[in-house]
Design a protein around this motif. Structure first.
Motif, PDB file in Angstrom:
ATOM      1  N   ARG A 187     -36.419 -40.312  83.861  1.00 11.15           N
ATOM      2  CA  ARG A 187     -36.090 -40.289  85.285  1.00 11.15           C
ATOM      3  C   ARG A 187     -34.748 -40.977  85.537  1.00 11.15           C
ATOM      4  O   ARG A 187     -33.852 -40.408  86.167  1.00 11.15           O
ATOM      5  CB  ARG A 187     -37.194 -41.009  86.064  1.00 11.15           C
ATOM      6  CG  ARG A 187     -36.994 -40.998  87.563  1.00 11.15           C
ATOM      7  CD  ARG A 187     -37.931 -41.977  88.235  1.00 11.15           C
ATOM      8  NE  ARG A 187     -37.649 -43.356  87.802  1.00 11.15           N
ATOM      9  CZ  ARG A 187     -38.438 -44.393  88.081  1.00 11.15           C
ATOM     10  NH1 ARG A 187     -39.551 -44.229  88.761  1.00 11.15           N
ATOM     11  NH2 ARG A 187     -38.125 -45.606  87.658  1.00 11.15           N
ATOM     12  N   PRO A 234     -46.223 -40.362  79.546  1.00  6.08           N
ATOM     13  CA  PRO A 234     -46.357 -41.806  79.347  1.00  6.08           C
ATOM     14  C   PRO A 234     -45.351 -42.530  80.248  1.00  6.08           C
ATOM     15  O   PRO A 234     -44.210 -42.082  80.380  1.00  6.08           O
ATOM     16  CB  PRO A 234     -45.989 -42.002  77.874  1.00  6.08           C
ATOM     17  CG  PRO A 234     -46.109 -40.650  77.258  1.00  6.08           C
ATOM     18  CD  PRO A 234     -45.852 -39.652  78.329  1.00  6.08           C
ATOM     19  N   ARG A 235     -45.777 -43.618  80.883  1.00  3.22           N
ATOM     20  CA  ARG A 235     -44.962 -44.313  81.863  1.00  3.22           C
ATOM     21  C   ARG A 235     -43.559 -44.653  81.349  1.00  3.22           C
ATOM     22  O   ARG A 235     -42.567 -44.466  82.050  1.00  3.22           O
ATOM     23  CB  ARG A 235     -45.664 -45.597  82.289  1.00  3.22           C
ATOM     24  CG  ARG A 235     -46.046 -45.600  83.738  1.00  3.22           C
ATOM     25  CD  ARG A 235     -46.958 -46.772  84.035  1.00  3.22           C
ATOM     26  NE  ARG A 235     -48.260 -46.300  84.515  1.00  3.22           N
ATOM     27  CZ  ARG A 235     -48.498 -45.910  85.763  1.00  3.22           C
ATOM     28  NH1 ARG A 235     -47.526 -45.912  86.647  1.00  3.22           N
ATOM     29  NH2 ARG A 235     -49.689 -45.502  86.134  1.00  3.22           N
ATOM     30  N   GLU A 236     -43.547 -45.157  80.118  1.00  2.00           N
ATOM     31  CA  GLU A 236     -42.281 -45.618  79.543  1.00  2.00           C
ATOM     32  C   GLU A 236     -41.283 -44.452  79.419  1.00  2.00           C
ATOM     33  O   GLU A 236     -40.144 -44.541  79.891  1.00  2.00           O
ATOM     34  CB  GLU A 236     -42.585 -46.245  78.160  1.00  2.00           C
ATOM     35  CG  GLU A 236     -41.550 -47.223  77.667  1.00  2.00           C
ATOM     36  CD  GLU A 236     -41.020 -48.145  78.751  1.00  2.00           C
ATOM     37  OE1 GLU A 236     -39.788 -48.251  78.815  1.00  2.00           O
ATOM     38  OE2 GLU A 236     -41.798 -48.748  79.534  1.00  2.00           O
ATOM     39  N   ASP A 237     -41.755 -43.346  78.831  1.00  2.00           N
ATOM     40  CA  ASP A 237     -40.916 -42.147  78.665  1.00  2.00           C
ATOM     41  C   ASP A 237     -40.445 -41.631  80.008  1.00  2.00           C
ATOM     42  O   ASP A 237     -39.277 -41.288  80.203  1.00  2.00           O
ATOM     43  CB  ASP A 237     -41.696 -41.027  77.973  1.00  2.00           C
ATOM     44  CG  ASP A 237     -42.009 -41.378  76.535  1.00  2.00           C
ATOM     45  OD1 ASP A 237     -41.598 -42.479  76.109  1.00  2.00           O
ATOM     46  OD2 ASP A 237     -42.657 -40.557  75.857  1.00  2.00           O
ATOM     47  N   PHE A 238     -41.405 -41.604  80.935  1.00  4.40           N
ATOM     48  CA  PHE A 238     -41.104 -41.074  82.262  1.00  4.40           C
ATOM     49  C   PHE A 238     -39.973 -41.852  82.916  1.00  4.40           C
ATOM     50  O   PHE A 238     -39.006 -41.286  83.418  1.00  4.40           O
ATOM     51  CB  PHE A 238     -42.362 -41.132  83.125  1.00  4.40           C
ATOM     52  CG  PHE A 238     -42.103 -41.040  84.608  1.00  4.40           C
ATOM     53  CD1 PHE A 238     -41.774 -39.823  85.183  1.00  4.40           C
ATOM     54  CD2 PHE A 238     -42.191 -42.162  85.419  1.00  4.40           C
ATOM     55  CE1 PHE A 238     -41.537 -39.728  86.548  1.00  4.40           C
ATOM     56  CE2 PHE A 238     -41.954 -42.079  86.776  1.00  4.40           C
ATOM     57  CZ  PHE A 238     -41.625 -40.860  87.341  1.00  4.40           C
ATOM     58  N   ARG A 239     -40.077 -43.164  82.852  1.00  3.21           N
ATOM     59  CA  ARG A 239     -39.073 -43.997  83.500  1.00  3.21           C
ATOM     60  C   ARG A 239     -37.692 -43.786  82.885  1.00  3.21           C
ATOM     61  O   ARG A 239     -36.693 -43.666  83.586  1.00  3.21           O
ATOM     62  CB  ARG A 239     -39.476 -45.469  83.393  1.00  3.21           C
ATOM     63  CG  ARG A 239     -39.738 -46.041  84.777  1.00  3.21           C
ATOM     64  CD  ARG A 239     -40.171 -47.471  84.705  1.00  3.21           C
ATOM     65  NE  ARG A 239     -41.543 -47.566  85.166  1.00  3.21           N
ATOM     66  CZ  ARG A 239     -42.452 -48.361  84.636  1.00  3.21           C
ATOM     67  NH1 ARG A 239     -42.151 -49.101  83.599  1.00  3.21           N
ATOM     68  NH2 ARG A 239     -43.669 -48.391  85.133  1.00  3.21           N
ATOM     69  N   ARG A 285     -48.836 -35.679  82.902  1.00  2.00           N
ATOM     70  CA  ARG A 285     -49.395 -36.706  82.018  1.00  2.00           C
ATOM     71  C   ARG A 285     -48.347 -37.325  81.117  1.00  2.00           C
ATOM     72  O   ARG A 285     -48.489 -37.394  79.891  1.00  2.00           O
ATOM     73  CB  ARG A 285     -50.520 -36.124  81.155  1.00  2.00           C
ATOM     74  CG  ARG A 285     -51.616 -35.504  81.988  1.00  2.00           C
ATOM     75  CD  ARG A 285     -52.639 -34.836  81.093  1.00  2.00           C
ATOM     76  NE  ARG A 285     -53.340 -33.802  81.826  1.00  2.00           N
ATOM     77  CZ  ARG A 285     -54.650 -33.663  81.848  1.00  2.00           C
ATOM     78  NH1 ARG A 285     -55.411 -34.462  81.143  1.00  2.00           N
ATOM     79  NH2 ARG A 285     -55.215 -32.705  82.534  1.00  2.00           N
ATOM     80  N   GLU A 322     -43.312 -39.506  90.883  1.00  2.00           N
ATOM     81  CA  GLU A 322     -44.496 -40.199  90.381  1.00  2.00           C
ATOM     82  C   GLU A 322     -45.674 -39.224  90.285  1.00  2.00           C
ATOM     83  O   GLU A 322     -46.442 -39.252  89.326  1.00  2.00           O
ATOM     84  CB  GLU A 322     -44.818 -41.350  91.343  1.00  2.00           C
ATOM     85  CG  GLU A 322     -45.850 -42.336  90.873  1.00  2.00           C
ATOM     86  CD  GLU A 322     -45.478 -43.031  89.573  1.00  2.00           C
ATOM     87  OE1 GLU A 322     -44.280 -43.252  89.328  1.00  2.00           O
ATOM     88  OE2 GLU A 322     -46.411 -43.349  88.801  1.00  2.00           O
ATOM     89  N   ARG A 365     -45.222 -37.149  87.302  1.00  2.00           N
ATOM     90  CA  ARG A 365     -45.547 -37.920  86.103  1.00  2.00           C
ATOM     91  C   ARG A 365     -47.039 -37.787  85.789  1.00  2.00           C
ATOM     92  O   ARG A 365     -47.431 -37.532  84.660  1.00  2.00           O
ATOM     93  CB  ARG A 365     -45.216 -39.398  86.286  1.00  2.00           C
ATOM     94  CG  ARG A 365     -45.516 -40.244  85.047  1.00  2.00           C
ATOM     95  CD  ARG A 365     -45.473 -41.732  85.333  1.00  2.00           C
ATOM     96  NE  ARG A 365     -46.584 -42.176  86.165  1.00  2.00           N
ATOM     97  CZ  ARG A 365     -47.840 -42.311  85.746  1.00  2.00           C
ATOM     98  NH1 ARG A 365     -48.138 -42.035  84.502  1.00  2.00           N
ATOM     99  NH2 ARG A 365     -48.781 -42.705  86.570  1.00  2.00           N
ATOM    100  N   ALA A 366     -47.833 -37.911  86.847  1.00  2.00           N
ATOM    101  CA  ALA A 366     -49.274 -37.837  86.641  1.00  2.00           C
ATOM    102  C   ALA A 366     -49.717 -36.420  86.285  1.00  2.00           C
ATOM    103  O   ALA A 366     -50.560 -36.230  85.413  1.00  2.00           O
ATOM    104  CB  ALA A 366     -49.989 -38.318  87.891  1.00  2.00           C
TER     105      ALA A 366
END
Lengths: 321, 261
Positions: free
Chosen positions: A148, A140-145, A138, A131, A134-135
């Motif tokens: 991951r 995007p949450r969707e891509d990151f998830r 930078r 997490e 991710r920050a």
């Protein structure tokens, strides 16, 4: 699944290194008290050419093995290419960037994995460190998830990422570490002995993962390892470096041709006896003919010596030269 | 605001980390109580012989002691752990990871650590300041309160700069273990108004180790003895020191060679 092309446009020369040199100035003194005291007042310095005028290019999507004994200059080169060290002279470009400028656009597209160090939060589950990445990247949450979960699936570490990192074994930690380093889907991977200290199964697992990542995302990989199995499994091309200089740069298959003076003939004779002969390259056909003429041979193979032996020979020749 | 965003992120991680070690809270609370107790005892002792010290009454000096304790909480909770980690990572080469992140390296290395329980000192320091003000019997305007807070922040910034300059030294002198002890020793002098020290010491405590600006100046804001020229000098000095620290950090970074593996 996103296509590889989306991540790595096939531009030639992802890594471009030309006459790259790094000289370290290290303090030097004799052992003993007198010398220790003397060095307090007057230091003796010695120049070490860790990397000495090397040049090479790596194309997009290539997986290149970087071989050499300890202190050959492998890590120094990787550090220059990842922007950690300023070259003394010469030129290095990765993805069109000068690494030592440490531009964000560049750092966002590369990763450096060091087998003997870890960067995850020790007392927390890896998911929390992910997490954080991710920050920092930078993402995007969707891509990151999606990334991951994809990487976690690939390495099959679903249950590991929820445990505090300190409770993981060395191999488990490395797998989690690697996922953490790839969340931003870097296009260039510098892997510095990623399998060091791992057992054979774990090495194989990690190797397969690197191959899969390279395939899926078209990433360019520069890998150092002391395990030839890593290199044989992943790299078509190898660069052999010793005393900071490049001794060989080419196909792994050609390495033996250029350095090994012998080939090995293995034969199974009719009486059940197995023979193994190490024969100079020039005399192979002659020796084979003689063997066939003088014995009843059931099976015969001619092979290059194991790659470990070739490498050892390369460094041995260099040392005596 | 990127720095705030990152700070909150690390805050979250560190809180999750620290709540696992609840015992540390009691240790920190005990330490804090001890340091407040010692501070008050010494103060009482001094003022049993005199009514003012360099023009400061006991209640006014209480404000200084409070600010000093409060800021030491800030140092121990945030500045010092980050700087110690920096020094450690320069030695073992782990700084590589921070430097390969697409983020300003100075920002990253300054925010990563937080010792939650050490913030007890911030609270007890604030209480001591409060008691001091209550005993002064003169009302504090909103302007003074804001001035105090702003100067306190400036003070923290100055101390951060000072620490970072020292920690950056580890790029040259790899072993900087003495850093914390050295600072701690000097920092104790901040319990007294800077004016009581002889000239050379006063100057070095103001500009070299900026304890004077960090502790005495905010306390002056609360005790009606702040002159506007002091504020101007403090702000200018803060700006200059921040710029210099930034430059020095980047200069040191160029020297960084990493523990060669």
């Amino acid at each position: 699944m996103r296509t590889a092309a989306a991540y790595a446009p096939r531009v030639p020369g992802v890594v471009h290194v030309s006459h790259l040199t790094k000289v370290f100035r290290v303090p030097e003194r004799e052992g003993g008290m007198t010398a220790a005291l003397r060095s307090l007042f007057k230091r003796q310095w010695r120049e070490v050419r860790a990397v000495d005028d090397i040049s090479f290019d790596i194309e997009a999507g290539e997986v290149v093995g970087f071989l050499g004994p300890n202190g050959a200059g492998k890590t120094t080169t990787l550090k220059m290419l990842s922007g950690l060290l300023y070259p003394t002279s010469g030129d290095g470009h990765v993805l069109g960037h000068v690494p030592s400028k440490r531009e964000r656009d560049y750092l966002r597209r590369m990763t450096l994995v060091m087998g003997n160090r870890n960067q995850l939060q020790w007392d927390l589950p890896a998911l929390d460190s992910f997490e954080l990445n991710r920050a920092i990247y930078r993402l995007p949450r969707e891509d990151f998830r999606r990334t991951r979960d994809e990487l976690i699936d690939l390495l099959d570490i679903g249950d590991l990422v929820r445990k505090p990192v300190r409770q993981l074994s060395l191999g488990e930690r490395m797998k989690v570490e690697v996922v953490g380093s790839l969340l931003h889907l870097p296009q260039v991977l510098f892997l510095d002995e990623p399998t060091i200290g791992l057992d054979v199964t774990m090495q194989r697992r990690l190797r397969a993962f690197v191959a899969e990542y390279n395939e899926r995302y078209g990433a360019t990989v520069l890998l150092t390892s002391h395990y030839m199995a890593d290199v044989e499994a992943l790299c078509k091309r190898v660069i052999v470096i010793h005393h900071g200089r490049i001794l060989f740069d080419g196909q792994l298959d050609d390495l033996a041709d250029s350095f090994s003076t012998t080939k090995t003939i293995e034969a199974l004779l009719e009486d059940g006896e197995r023979v193994s002969l190490s024969v100079p390259r020039a005399e192979i056909s002659q020796a084979t003919a003689k063997l066939l003429a003088e014995h009843d041979v059931l099976d015969l193979t001619i092979e290059d010596p194991p790659i470990e032996d070739v490498i050892e020979q390369v460094f041995a020749t260099e040392a005596t030269a | 605001m990127r720095p705030v965003q990152l700070a909150l992120l690390y805050l979250r991680l560190n809180v999750m980390n620290e709540v696992q070690y609840r015992a540390n809270f009691f240790i920190a609370a005990f330490q804090s109580l001890l340091s407040v107790g010692v501070g008050l005892a010494v103060l009482a002792l001094v003022y049993s012989h005199t009514t003012t010290l360099n023009g400061w009454t006991e209640s006014e000096l209480l404000v200084i002691v409070g600010v000093q304790i409060l800021l030491s909480g800030v140092i121990h909770a945030t500045i010092q752990p980050n700087m110690e980690r920096l020094v450690d990572e320069v030695r073992d080469g782990k700084l590589d990871f921070a430097l390969t992140k697409p983020e300003d390296a100075q920002l990253l290395i300054s925010l990563r650590e937080l010792r939650l329980w050490q913030t007890v000192d911030v609270i007890s320091g604030a209480i001591v300041v409060g008691v001091g003000i209550a005993r002064l019997h003169n009302s504090i305007g909103v302007g003074h309160a804001f001035g105090f807070l702003a100067l306190l922040l400036l003070g923290a910034l100055l101390l951060y700069c000072f620490w970072l300059i020292l920690a950056t030294g580890s790029f040259w002198v790899v072993n900087m273990w003495f850093l914390a002890d050295l600072f701690e020793g000097v920092y104790q002098t901040g319990r007294w108004p800077i004016g009581i020290y002889p000239g050379w010491l006063r100057y070095s405590m103001t500009y070299l180790v900026p304890i004077g600006f960090a502790v005495t100046v905010p306390a002056q804001a609360l005790t009606n003895r702040l002159h506007w020229t002091t504020v101007v000098v403090a702000v200018c000095f803060g700006g200059a020191l921040t710029a210099f620290t930034r430059w020095f950090w980047q200069f040191g970074l160029r020297r960084y060679s990493g523990a060669s593996a």
